[in-house]
Design an enzyme around this catalytic site. Structure first.
Site, PDB file in Angstrom:
ATOM      1  N   HIS A   1     -10.092  -5.146  -3.576  1.00 35.90           N
ATOM      2  CA  HIS A   1      -8.778  -5.387  -2.963  1.00 35.90           C
ATOM      3  C   HIS A   1      -8.959  -5.777  -1.509  1.00 35.90           C
ATOM      4  CE1 HIS A   1      -9.763  -1.102  -2.625  1.00 35.90           C
ATOM      5  NE2 HIS A   1      -9.165  -1.127  -1.449  1.00 35.90           N
ATOM      6  N   MET A   2      -8.054  -6.639  -1.052  1.00 39.20           N
ATOM      7  CA  MET A   2      -8.016  -7.046   0.347  1.00 39.20           C
ATOM      8  C   MET A   2      -6.761  -6.475   0.985  1.00 39.20           C
ATOM      9  SD  MET A   2      -7.666 -10.866   1.966  1.00 39.20           S
ATOM     10  CE  MET A   2      -9.210 -11.422   1.263  1.00 39.20           C
ATOM     11  N   HIS A   3      -6.961  -5.704   2.048  1.00 36.88           N
ATOM     12  CA  HIS A   3      -5.829  -5.204   2.820  1.00 36.88           C
ATOM     13  C   HIS A   3      -5.308  -6.320   3.728  1.00 36.88           C
ATOM     14  CE1 HIS A   3      -6.803  -0.791   2.227  1.00 36.88           C
ATOM     15  NE2 HIS A   3      -7.972  -1.324   1.943  1.00 36.88           N
TER      16      HIS A   3
ATOM     17  N   ASP B   1       0.852  -1.185   0.000  1.00 36.91           N
ATOM     18  CA  ASP B   1       0.000   0.000   0.000  1.00 36.91           C
ATOM     19  C   ASP B   1       0.890   1.237   0.000  1.00 36.91           C
ATOM     20  OD1 ASP B   1      -3.222   0.547   0.982  1.00 36.91           O
ATOM     21  OD2 ASP B   1      -1.788   2.214   1.071  1.00 36.91           O
ATOM     22  N   ILE B   2       0.535   2.197  -0.850  1.00 32.41           N
ATOM     23  CA  ILE B   2       1.364   3.396  -1.008  1.00 32.41           C
ATOM     24  C   ILE B   2       1.295   4.301   0.227  1.00 32.41           C
ATOM     25  CG2 ILE B   2      -0.354   4.944  -2.069  1.00 32.41           C
ATOM     26  CD1 ILE B   2       1.809   5.577  -4.205  1.00 32.41           C
TER      27      ILE B   2
ATOM     28  N   ASN C   1     -12.845  -3.203   2.245  1.00 28.19           N
ATOM     29  CA  ASN C   1     -13.806  -2.106   2.317  1.00 28.19           C
ATOM     30  C   ASN C   1     -14.703  -2.170   1.089  1.00 28.19           C
ATOM     31  OD1 ASN C   1     -12.628  -1.071   4.679  1.00 28.19           O
ATOM     32  ND2 ASN C   1     -11.089   0.033   3.500  1.00 28.19           N
TER      33      ASN C   1
ATOM     34  N   GLU D   1     -12.280   3.420  -1.327  1.00 25.92           N
ATOM     35  CA  GLU D   1     -11.822   4.579  -2.108  1.00 25.92           C
ATOM     36  C   GLU D   1     -11.414   4.184  -3.520  1.00 25.92           C
ATOM     37  OE1 GLU D   1      -8.783   6.470   0.213  1.00 25.92           O
ATOM     38  OE2 GLU D   1     -10.229   7.203   1.708  1.00 25.92           O
ATOM     39  N   VAL D   2     -10.867   2.998  -3.672  1.00 26.28           N
ATOM     40  CA  VAL D   2     -10.466   2.516  -4.998  1.00 26.28           C
ATOM     41  C   VAL D   2     -11.429   1.409  -5.402  1.00 26.28           C
ATOM     42  CG1 VAL D   2      -8.662   1.404  -6.359  1.00 26.28           C
ATOM     43  CG2 VAL D   2      -8.039   3.118  -4.633  1.00 26.28           C
TER      44      VAL D   2
HETATM   45  P1  AMP Z   1      -9.776   1.430   0.194  1.00 31.41           P
HETATM   46  O1  AMP Z   1     -10.152   2.578   1.091  1.00 31.41           O
HETATM   47  O2  AMP Z   1     -10.066   0.100   0.801  1.00 31.41           O
HETATM   48  O3  AMP Z   1     -10.367   1.598  -1.191  1.00 31.41           O
HETATM   49  O4  AMP Z   1      -8.195   1.480   0.094  1.00 31.41           O
HETATM   50  C1  AMP Z   1      -7.499   1.886  -1.052  1.00 31.41           C
HETATM   51  C2  AMP Z   1      -6.048   1.775  -0.705  1.00 31.41           C
HETATM   52  O5  AMP Z   1      -5.289   1.860  -1.891  1.00 31.41           O
HETATM   53  C3  AMP Z   1      -5.530   2.870   0.243  1.00 31.41           C
HETATM   54  O6  AMP Z   1      -4.995   2.257   1.423  1.00 31.41           O
HETATM   55  C4  AMP Z   1      -4.460   3.569  -0.583  1.00 31.41           C
HETATM   56  O7  AMP Z   1      -3.359   3.985   0.191  1.00 31.41           O
HETATM   57  C5  AMP Z   1      -4.089   2.498  -1.608  1.00 31.41           C
HETATM   58  N1  AMP Z   1      -3.553   3.002  -2.858  1.00 31.41           N
HETATM   59  C6  AMP Z   1      -4.092   3.939  -3.664  1.00 31.41           C
HETATM   60  N2  AMP Z   1      -3.321   4.117  -4.753  1.00 31.41           N
HETATM   61  C7  AMP Z   1      -2.289   3.261  -4.642  1.00 31.41           C
HETATM   62  C8  AMP Z   1      -1.143   2.964  -5.448  1.00 31.41           C
HETATM   63  N3  AMP Z   1      -0.918   3.605  -6.610  1.00 31.41           N
HETATM   64  N4  AMP Z   1      -0.280   2.025  -5.015  1.00 31.41           N
HETATM   65  C9  AMP Z   1      -0.490   1.382  -3.842  1.00 31.41           C
HETATM   66  N5  AMP Z   1      -1.563   1.610  -3.045  1.00 31.41           N
HETATM   67  C10 AMP Z   1      -2.436   2.543  -3.432  1.00 31.41           C
END
Ligand code: AMP
Ligand code: ZN
Length: 123
Positions: A109-111, A30-31, A96, A104-105
Protein backbone atom coordinates in the site's frame (compact mmCIF):
# COMPACT_ATOMS: atom_id res chain seq x y z
CA UNK A 1 -5.25 -14.09 0.10
CA UNK A 2 -6.76 -15.58 3.23
CA UNK A 3 -6.59 -13.47 6.37
CA UNK A 4 -5.28 -10.38 4.59
CA UNK A 5 -7.25 -7.38 5.81
CA UNK A 6 -6.69 -5.40 2.62
CA UNK A 7 -7.74 -8.33 0.41
CA UNK A 8 -10.92 -8.41 2.52
CA UNK A 9 -11.39 -4.70 1.86
CA UNK A 10 -10.93 -5.34 -1.88
CA UNK A 11 -13.53 -8.12 -1.67
CA UNK A 12 -15.86 -5.79 0.31
CA UNK A 13 -15.91 -8.36 3.09
CA UNK A 14 -15.06 -5.60 5.55
CA UNK A 15 -16.06 -1.96 5.16
CA UNK A 16 -13.81 0.89 4.14
CA UNK A 17 -14.24 4.45 2.98
CA UNK A 18 -13.44 4.02 -0.72
CA UNK A 19 -12.29 7.11 -2.60
CA UNK A 20 -11.26 5.43 -5.88
CA UNK A 21 -11.67 2.08 -7.59
CA UNK A 22 -10.82 0.63 -10.99
CA UNK A 23 -9.96 -2.83 -12.29
CA UNK A 24 -6.48 -2.86 -10.76
CA UNK A 25 -6.48 -0.40 -7.85
CA UNK A 26 -8.48 0.52 -4.78
CA UNK A 27 -7.97 3.63 -2.66
CA UNK A 28 -9.59 4.26 0.70
CA UNK A 29 -9.21 6.43 3.79
CA UNK A 30 -6.76 5.27 6.43
CA UNK A 31 -8.71 4.19 9.51
CA UNK A 32 -6.18 5.90 11.82
CA UNK A 33 -5.24 9.07 9.92
CA UNK A 34 -1.92 10.75 10.64
CA UNK A 35 -3.04 13.97 8.94
CA UNK A 36 -6.24 15.67 7.72
CA UNK A 37 -5.90 13.73 4.44
CA UNK A 38 -4.60 10.18 4.75
CA UNK A 39 -5.41 7.78 1.92
CA UNK A 40 -4.11 4.33 1.06
CA UNK A 41 -3.68 3.19 -2.54
CA UNK A 42 -3.48 -0.58 -2.96
CA UNK A 43 -3.28 -3.00 -5.87
CA UNK A 44 -6.22 -5.38 -5.97
CA UNK A 45 -3.77 -8.20 -6.52
CA UNK A 46 -2.13 -9.32 -3.27
CA UNK A 47 1.56 -8.48 -2.93
CA UNK A 48 3.10 -8.73 0.54
CA UNK A 49 5.53 -5.87 0.10
CA UNK A 50 7.07 -3.58 -2.49
CA UNK A 51 9.96 -6.04 -2.58
CA UNK A 52 7.55 -8.83 -3.60
CA UNK A 53 6.85 -7.03 -6.88
CA UNK A 54 8.04 -8.73 -10.05
CA UNK A 55 8.56 -7.31 -13.55
CA UNK A 56 4.93 -8.14 -14.39
CA UNK A 57 3.83 -5.75 -11.65
CA UNK A 58 5.54 -2.69 -13.12
CA UNK A 59 2.26 -1.59 -14.68
CA UNK A 60 0.33 -1.64 -11.44
CA UNK A 61 3.18 0.08 -9.59
CA UNK A 62 3.12 2.84 -12.18
CA UNK A 63 -0.63 3.18 -11.84
CA UNK A 64 -0.32 3.54 -8.06
CA UNK A 65 2.19 6.34 -8.44
CA UNK A 66 0.15 8.06 -11.16
CA UNK A 67 -3.01 7.93 -9.05
CA UNK A 68 -1.45 9.63 -6.03
CA UNK A 69 -1.37 13.19 -7.44
CA UNK A 70 -4.91 12.84 -8.79
CA UNK A 71 -6.31 11.80 -5.43
CA UNK A 72 -4.21 14.41 -3.63
CA UNK A 73 -5.67 17.10 -5.88
CA UNK A 74 -9.21 15.80 -5.36
CA UNK A 75 -8.67 16.05 -1.61
CA UNK A 76 -7.26 19.56 -1.68
CA UNK A 77 -3.57 18.70 -1.37
CA UNK A 78 -2.26 19.74 -4.78
CA UNK A 79 1.01 21.67 -4.49
CA UNK A 80 0.50 25.30 -5.46
CA UNK A 81 3.31 27.05 -7.37
CA UNK A 82 4.28 30.40 -5.88
CA UNK A 83 5.98 31.70 -9.00
CA UNK A 84 9.42 31.67 -7.41
CA UNK A 85 10.10 27.97 -8.02
CA UNK A 86 8.63 27.04 -4.65
CA UNK A 87 5.28 25.52 -3.75
CA UNK A 88 2.82 25.68 -0.90
CA UNK A 89 0.51 22.80 -0.06
CA UNK A 90 1.46 19.31 -1.16
CA UNK A 91 1.48 15.84 0.29
CA UNK A 92 3.68 12.91 1.18
CA UNK A 93 3.70 9.53 -0.57
CA UNK A 94 5.02 6.70 1.54
CA UNK A 95 5.48 2.95 1.12
CA UNK A 96 6.63 1.22 4.29
CA UNK A 97 8.43 -2.02 3.46
CA UNK A 98 9.16 -4.80 5.93
CA UNK A 99 9.66 -4.63 9.67
CA UNK A 100 12.46 -2.07 9.66
CA UNK A 101 10.46 -0.05 7.13
CA UNK A 102 7.60 0.17 9.61
CA UNK A 103 5.18 -2.00 7.60
CA UNK A 104 2.27 -3.29 9.66
CA UNK A 105 -0.11 -4.55 6.98
CA UNK A 106 1.48 -7.00 4.57
CA UNK A 107 -0.49 -6.10 1.47
CA UNK A 108 1.40 -3.49 -0.55
CA UNK A 109 0.00 0.00 0.00
CA UNK A 110 1.02 3.58 -0.68
CA UNK A 111 0.11 6.22 1.86
CA UNK A 112 -0.95 9.63 0.53
CA UNK A 113 -0.72 12.08 3.42
CA UNK A 114 -1.48 15.78 3.35
CA UNK A 115 -3.54 18.68 4.57
CA UNK A 116 -2.80 21.39 7.09
CA UNK A 117 0.00 20.53 9.53
CA UNK A 118 0.83 19.35 12.18
CA UNK A 119 0.79 15.69 11.15
CA UNK A 120 1.05 12.95 13.75
CA UNK A 121 4.48 11.34 13.82
CA UNK A 122 5.51 12.77 10.46
CA UNK A 123 7.52 15.81 9.51
P1 AMP B 1 1.81 0.43 7.35
O1 AMP B 1 2.47 0.71 8.67
O2 AMP B 1 2.46 1.14 6.21
O3 AMP B 1 1.66 -1.06 7.11
O4 AMP B 1 0.37 1.08 7.45
C1 AMP B 1 -0.82 0.34 7.58
C2 AMP B 1 -1.92 1.35 7.64
O5 AMP B 1 -3.15 0.69 7.45
C3 AMP B 1 -2.02 2.11 8.97
O6 AMP B 1 -1.89 3.51 8.72
C4 AMP B 1 -3.40 1.74 9.48
O7 AMP B 1 -4.04 2.81 10.14
C5 AMP B 1 -4.12 1.33 8.20
N1 AMP B 1 -5.22 0.40 8.38
C6 AMP B 1 -5.20 -0.77 9.04
N2 AMP B 1 -6.41 -1.37 8.96
C7 AMP B 1 -7.19 -0.57 8.22
C8 AMP B 1 -8.56 -0.63 7.78
N3 AMP B 1 -9.35 -1.66 8.11
N4 AMP B 1 -9.04 0.39 7.04
C9 AMP B 1 -8.25 1.44 6.72
N5 AMP B 1 -6.95 1.55 7.10
C10 AMP B 1 -6.44 0.57 7.85
ZN1 ZN C 1 -3.91 -8.92 0.50
Amino acid sequence: MDNCIFCKIVAKQIPSSVVYEDETLLAFKDIHPAAPVHLLIIPKVHLDTLSSAQPEHEGVLGKMLALAPKLAAEHGCAPVPQGDGKYTGGYKTLINTGADGGQEVYHLHMHVIGGPKPWRGLS
